[in-house]
Design a protein around this motif. Structure first.
Motif, PDB file in Angstrom:
ATOM      1  N   THR A   1       4.768   3.983   2.554  1.00  0.00           N
ATOM      2  CA  THR A   1       4.631   2.626   2.035  1.00  0.00           C
ATOM      3  C   THR A   1       4.445   1.642   3.176  1.00  0.00           C
ATOM      4  O   THR A   1       5.188   1.690   4.168  1.00  0.00           O
ATOM      5  N   ALA A   2       3.454   0.770   3.039  1.00  0.00           N
ATOM      6  CA  ALA A   2       3.253  -0.335   3.987  1.00  0.00           C
ATOM      7  C   ALA A   2       3.338  -1.637   3.194  1.00  0.00           C
ATOM      8  O   ALA A   2       2.596  -1.824   2.222  1.00  0.00           O
ATOM      9  N   ILE A   3       4.250  -2.523   3.590  1.00  0.00           N
ATOM     10  CA  ILE A   3       4.445  -3.793   2.891  1.00  0.00           C
ATOM     11  C   ILE A   3       3.969  -4.919   3.803  1.00  0.00           C
ATOM     12  O   ILE A   3       4.559  -5.170   4.855  1.00  0.00           O
ATOM     13  N   LEU A   4       2.904  -5.578   3.412  1.00  0.00           N
ATOM     14  CA  LEU A   4       2.358  -6.717   4.156  1.00  0.00           C
ATOM     15  C   LEU A   4       2.914  -7.988   3.536  1.00  0.00           C
ATOM     16  O   LEU A   4       2.677  -8.275   2.355  1.00  0.00           O
TER      17      LEU A   4
ATOM     18  N   LEU B   1       0.871  -1.174   0.000  1.00  0.00           N
ATOM     19  CA  LEU B   1       0.000   0.000   0.000  1.00  0.00           C
ATOM     20  C   LEU B   1       0.910   1.227   0.000  1.00  0.00           C
ATOM     21  O   LEU B   1       1.751   1.375   0.885  1.00  0.00           O
ATOM     22  N   GLN B   2       0.739   2.094  -0.984  1.00  0.00           N
ATOM     23  CA  GLN B   2       1.659   3.230  -1.119  1.00  0.00           C
ATOM     24  C   GLN B   2       0.917   4.453  -1.649  1.00  0.00           C
ATOM     25  O   GLN B   2       0.033   4.337  -2.495  1.00  0.00           O
ATOM     26  N   PHE B   3       1.284   5.613  -1.124  1.00  0.00           N
ATOM     27  CA  PHE B   3       0.730   6.865  -1.647  1.00  0.00           C
ATOM     28  C   PHE B   3       1.655   8.015  -1.258  1.00  0.00           C
ATOM     29  O   PHE B   3       2.465   7.912  -0.343  1.00  0.00           O
ATOM     30  N   GLU B   4       1.502   9.112  -1.992  1.00  0.00           N
ATOM     31  CA  GLU B   4       2.265  10.327  -1.710  1.00  0.00           C
ATOM     32  C   GLU B   4       1.332  11.356  -1.083  1.00  0.00           C
ATOM     33  O   GLU B   4       0.141  11.404  -1.401  1.00  0.00           O
ATOM     34  N   THR B   5       1.898  12.165  -0.216  1.00  0.00           N
ATOM     35  CA  THR B   5       1.150  13.310   0.303  1.00  0.00           C
ATOM     36  C   THR B   5       2.117  14.462   0.524  1.00  0.00           C
ATOM     37  O   THR B   5       3.282  14.258   0.885  1.00  0.00           O
ATOM     38  N   ARG B   6       1.601  15.658   0.273  1.00  0.00           N
ATOM     39  CA  ARG B   6       2.407  16.857   0.482  1.00  0.00           C
ATOM     40  C   ARG B   6       1.612  17.832   1.342  1.00  0.00           C
ATOM     41  O   ARG B   6       0.488  18.224   0.979  1.00  0.00           O
ATOM     42  N   LEU B   7       2.184  18.208   2.462  1.00  0.00           N
ATOM     43  CA  LEU B   7       1.521  19.125   3.396  1.00  0.00           C
ATOM     44  C   LEU B   7       1.974  20.540   3.052  1.00  0.00           C
ATOM     45  O   LEU B   7       2.860  21.107   3.691  1.00  0.00           O
ATOM     46  N   GLN B   8       1.353  21.122   2.038  1.00  0.00           N
ATOM     47  CA  GLN B   8       1.826  22.388   1.484  1.00  0.00           C
ATOM     48  C   GLN B   8       1.658  23.559   2.455  1.00  0.00           C
ATOM     49  O   GLN B   8       2.359  24.574   2.328  1.00  0.00           O
ATOM     50  N   SER B   9       0.742  23.449   3.402  1.00  0.00           N
ATOM     51  CA  SER B   9       0.560  24.484   4.428  1.00  0.00           C
ATOM     52  C   SER B   9       0.994  23.982   5.795  1.00  0.00           C
ATOM     53  O   SER B   9       0.641  24.565   6.819  1.00  0.00           O
ATOM     54  N   GLY B  10       1.738  22.877   5.825  1.00  0.00           N
ATOM     55  CA  GLY B  10       2.107  22.267   7.092  1.00  0.00           C
ATOM     56  C   GLY B  10       0.936  21.466   7.645  1.00  0.00           C
ATOM     57  O   GLY B  10      -0.136  21.380   7.036  1.00  0.00           O
ATOM     58  N   LEU B  11       1.145  20.878   8.821  1.00  0.00           N
ATOM     59  CA  LEU B  11       0.088  20.107   9.467  1.00  0.00           C
ATOM     60  C   LEU B  11       0.214  20.303  10.972  1.00  0.00           C
ATOM     61  O   LEU B  11       1.046  19.698  11.616  1.00  0.00           O
ATOM     62  N   GLU B  12      -0.649  21.175  11.509  1.00  0.00           N
ATOM     63  CA  GLU B  12      -0.677  21.407  12.946  1.00  0.00           C
ATOM     64  C   GLU B  12      -1.655  20.466  13.632  1.00  0.00           C
ATOM     65  O   GLU B  12      -1.374  19.938  14.697  1.00  0.00           O
ATOM     66  N   CYS B  13      -2.824  20.295  13.010  1.00  0.00           N
ATOM     67  CA  CYS B  13      -3.824  19.417  13.614  1.00  0.00           C
ATOM     68  C   CYS B  13      -4.711  18.853  12.512  1.00  0.00           C
ATOM     69  O   CYS B  13      -5.504  19.582  11.909  1.00  0.00           O
ATOM     70  N   GLY B  14      -4.555  17.571  12.244  1.00  0.00           N
ATOM     71  CA  GLY B  14      -5.364  16.934  11.213  1.00  0.00           C
ATOM     72  C   GLY B  14      -4.751  15.632  10.745  1.00  0.00           C
ATOM     73  O   GLY B  14      -3.665  15.251  11.168  1.00  0.00           O
TER      74      GLY B  14
ATOM     75  N   ASP C   1       9.515   7.614   2.542  1.00  0.00           N
ATOM     76  CA  ASP C   1      10.453   8.014   1.486  1.00  0.00           C
ATOM     77  C   ASP C   1      11.395   6.871   1.111  1.00  0.00           C
ATOM     78  O   ASP C   1      12.589   7.068   0.867  1.00  0.00           O
ATOM     79  N   GLY C   2      10.855   5.648   1.122  1.00  0.00           N
ATOM     80  CA  GLY C   2      11.620   4.485   0.709  1.00  0.00           C
ATOM     81  C   GLY C   2      12.531   3.921   1.784  1.00  0.00           C
ATOM     82  O   GLY C   2      13.167   2.891   1.571  1.00  0.00           O
ATOM     83  N   GLU C   3      12.601   4.565   2.945  1.00  0.00           N
ATOM     84  CA  GLU C   3      13.459   4.095   4.035  1.00  0.00           C
ATOM     85  C   GLU C   3      12.600   3.399   5.094  1.00  0.00           C
ATOM     86  O   GLU C   3      11.607   3.964   5.557  1.00  0.00           O
ATOM     87  N   GLU C   4      13.005   2.186   5.454  1.00  0.00           N
ATOM     88  CA  GLU C   4      12.230   1.446   6.445  1.00  0.00           C
ATOM     89  C   GLU C   4      12.361   2.104   7.815  1.00  0.00           C
ATOM     90  O   GLU C   4      13.445   2.250   8.359  1.00  0.00           O
ATOM     91  N   LYS C   5      11.217   2.498   8.378  1.00  0.00           N
ATOM     92  CA  LYS C   5      11.192   3.141   9.682  1.00  0.00           C
ATOM     93  C   LYS C   5      10.686   2.222  10.788  1.00  0.00           C
ATOM     94  O   LYS C   5      10.933   2.478  11.964  1.00  0.00           O
ATOM     95  N   LYS C   6       9.940   1.176  10.391  1.00  0.00           N
ATOM     96  CA  LYS C   6       9.377   0.281  11.394  1.00  0.00           C
ATOM     97  C   LYS C   6       9.119  -1.076  10.774  1.00  0.00           C
ATOM     98  O   LYS C   6       8.589  -1.175   9.662  1.00  0.00           O
TER      99      LYS C   6
END
Length: 532
Positions: free
Chosen positions: A184-187, A96-109, A198-203
């Motif tokens: 990205t989530a790889i099951l 499962l993969q998708f891109e997102t861009r927080l063009q105004s930042g993300l304070e709460c949401g 960003d392609g780097e495994e974090k967990k």
């Protein structure tokens, strides 16, 4: 001729291999949306009244690449896309993969996706909301203390039939910048899930491990007995008051904490008859004051000027001091409780909902939904992908995400460097202003030209600022130590006074020259570099 045939055969094999690879890649891609075309007619916006946020088909800032845009602040959004065919998560690898861009930042949401179960689970696309049943929720969420890339699996307990949300423990945090990021989530078929940012495994986690999901997919074998009750004679007190303790006879519980200081004496000159405040003698009643509407006018109070020179005014009272006889309320000391049995807990019984599991019982994915509430606008979703091969997902990252990210990163770097330069220039300007003031200090007049030369060099070459600061500090410290410890004393030589001829009461030519030299030094111009 034979060589030509061999070349032709090699070209044919190469072409066939390429076609086979492309076909394999296409087979591994279950769903993909680049949003180069408008979402109208392809994605369904929820008709529910709560979801008033407007979705837009918009370009990512600085790119010709389109995405699905959250266009308004402080709104709820809901939109869904039905898949042509449900995805079976029990077979092989699923990405499962998708891109997102927080063009105004993300304070709460939120900026996450929900991968929904088939509609026979009880939902309709045009009524999509937060109650619509999903299999997996995945993506960024940030508000207050929450800052995580969610991964939530809704899994059915085969014993109770209840669906339970299992949250990934210690998920990665959301990137804090305004660049495009790919999640990205790889099951995997070995019960593992990997979360990449960003392609780097974090967990990396195991679906069946109690250390990785809360609550764990496999429930505990035993549970506290809900019908077990604590016995009435169960004593949980570790310490109790000593029943044999007796209050000492000299313990006075009625004694006050503070008493008057009997040894205190009224200071001499204390004005008993003078009040601490008096009416302001200069105050006058306003002309528009109406006694009937405003009440009787009273002059404002001021401090009594007679009290300023006296030790005090008004009635004198002895000050209070701590009562040495005060001990407070007596209570017996605590001793170990001979009846203590510990903190009571209900006994453990077999868990009726316990089950063993070799693999998660995933529900299939029949649709992709975005159902969020956010205080920020400018959230852009793009390149949503479901694949059965992690290499395919990697190739999409390299071709769709990475070029955009590199451009944005370089632009951000240039902006940060420009901002740093502006801050440094502002700091240096303030430093130079201070240094010019330092140069004007009278006791540094002997070194004024030297200090001004150093400042001018630093203004033309800003990288010398620190060195100039050090040099000026050295000069000041040198003068300071000379003032404290003094220099080498010169021997006193007595000279006979020389009588100089004067004319019209004026001084000698030597005195005039000395005075002219002092005036010239005092009038030394303050030099400063011209602004270009």
């Amino acid at each position: 001729m034979m060589i030509m045939r061999r070349y032709a055969l090699l070209l044919l094999l190469a072409f066939a291999s390429l076609q086979l690879l492309c076909f394999a890649a296409d087979v591994d891609v279950v769903f993909y949306d680049s949003f180069e075309e408008s979402f109208d007619g392809r994605w369904i916006v929820s008709d529910k009244d709560d979801y008033k946020g407007v979705w837009k088909h918009s370009k990512s800032e600085g790119h010709d690449d389109y995405g699905l845009l959250v266009s308004e602040m402080a709104q709820k959004y809901a939109i869904v896309k039905e898949l042509d065919e449900a995805v079976n998560l029990k077979e092989g690898t699923t990405v499962l993969q998708f891109e997102t861009r927080l063009q105004s930042g993300l304070e709460c949401g939120g900026a996450y996706l929900k991968y929904l179960r088939p509609q026979d689970a009880g939902w309709k696309p045009n009524e999509f909301d937060n109650e619509s049943p999903y299999s997996i929720m995945f993506g960024p969420d940030k508000c207050g203390a929450t800052n995580k890339v969610h991964f939530i699996l809704r899994h059915k307990n085969p014993k109770s039939g209840e669906y339970i949300e299992h949250h990934l423990k210690y998920p990665p945090s959301v990137p804090s910048d305004k660049l495009t990021h790919v999640f990205t989530a790889i099951l995997k078929p070995d019960n593992e899930v990997s979360i990449l940012v960003d392609g780097e495994e974090k967990k990396k986690a195991s679906f069946l491990s109690a250390e990785d999901f809360e609550p764990p997919l496999i429930p505990s074998k035993t549970i506290p007995d809900p019908d077990d009750k604590k016995p009435e004679d169960w004593d949980e007190r570790a310490k109790i008051p000593d029943p044999d303790a007796v209050k000492p006879e000299d313990w006075d519980e009625d004694a006050h904490m503070e008493i008057e200081d009997e040894e205190a004496v009224k200071p001499e000159g204390w004005l008993d008859e003078e009040p601490e405040e008096i009416d302001d003698p200069e105050a006058t009643k306003p002309e528009d004051w109406d006694d009937e509407e405003d009440g009787e006018w009273e002059a404002p109070k001021i401090e009594n000027p007679k009290c300023e020179t006296a030790p005090g005014c008004g009635e004198w009272k002895r000050p209070m001091k701590r009562n040495p006889a005060y001990k407070g309320k007596w209570s017996p000391p605590l001793i170990d409780n001979p009846s203590y049995k510990g903190i009571w807990k209900p006994q453990e019984i077999p868990n009726p909902n316990y089950f063993e599991l070799e693999k998660p019982d995933f529900d299939p994915i029949a649709a992709i939904g975005i159902e969020i509430w956010t205080m920020q606008d400018g959230i852009l979703f793009d390149n949503i992908l479901i694949a059965k091969n992690d290499k395919v997902a990697e190739s999409y990252r390299e071709t769709t995400w990475k070029p955009k990210f590199e451009v944005e990163k370089e632009k951000q770097k240039a902006e940060d460097e420009a901002a740093d330069s502006a801050r440094l220039a502002d700091f240096q300007r303030k430093v130079f202003d201070v240094l010019y003031k330092v140069a004007d200090i009278p006791f540094l007049s002997k070194y004024k030209h030297q200090i001004l030369d150093l400042i001018e060099h630093a203004e033309t070459q800003p990288n010398l600022t620190i060195g100039v600061l050090v040099s000026i500090v050295v000069i000041i410290l040198t003068i300071f130590f000379k003032l404290i410890f003094g220099g080498k004393k010169q021997p006193i030589v007595e000279k006979k006074p020389e009588v100089a001829e004067t004319s019209n009461g004026e001084g000698s030519s030597g005195e005039k020259a000395e005075e002219a030299e002092k005036e010239e030094a005092a009038a030394a111009p303050r030099r400063r570099r011209r602004d270009n």
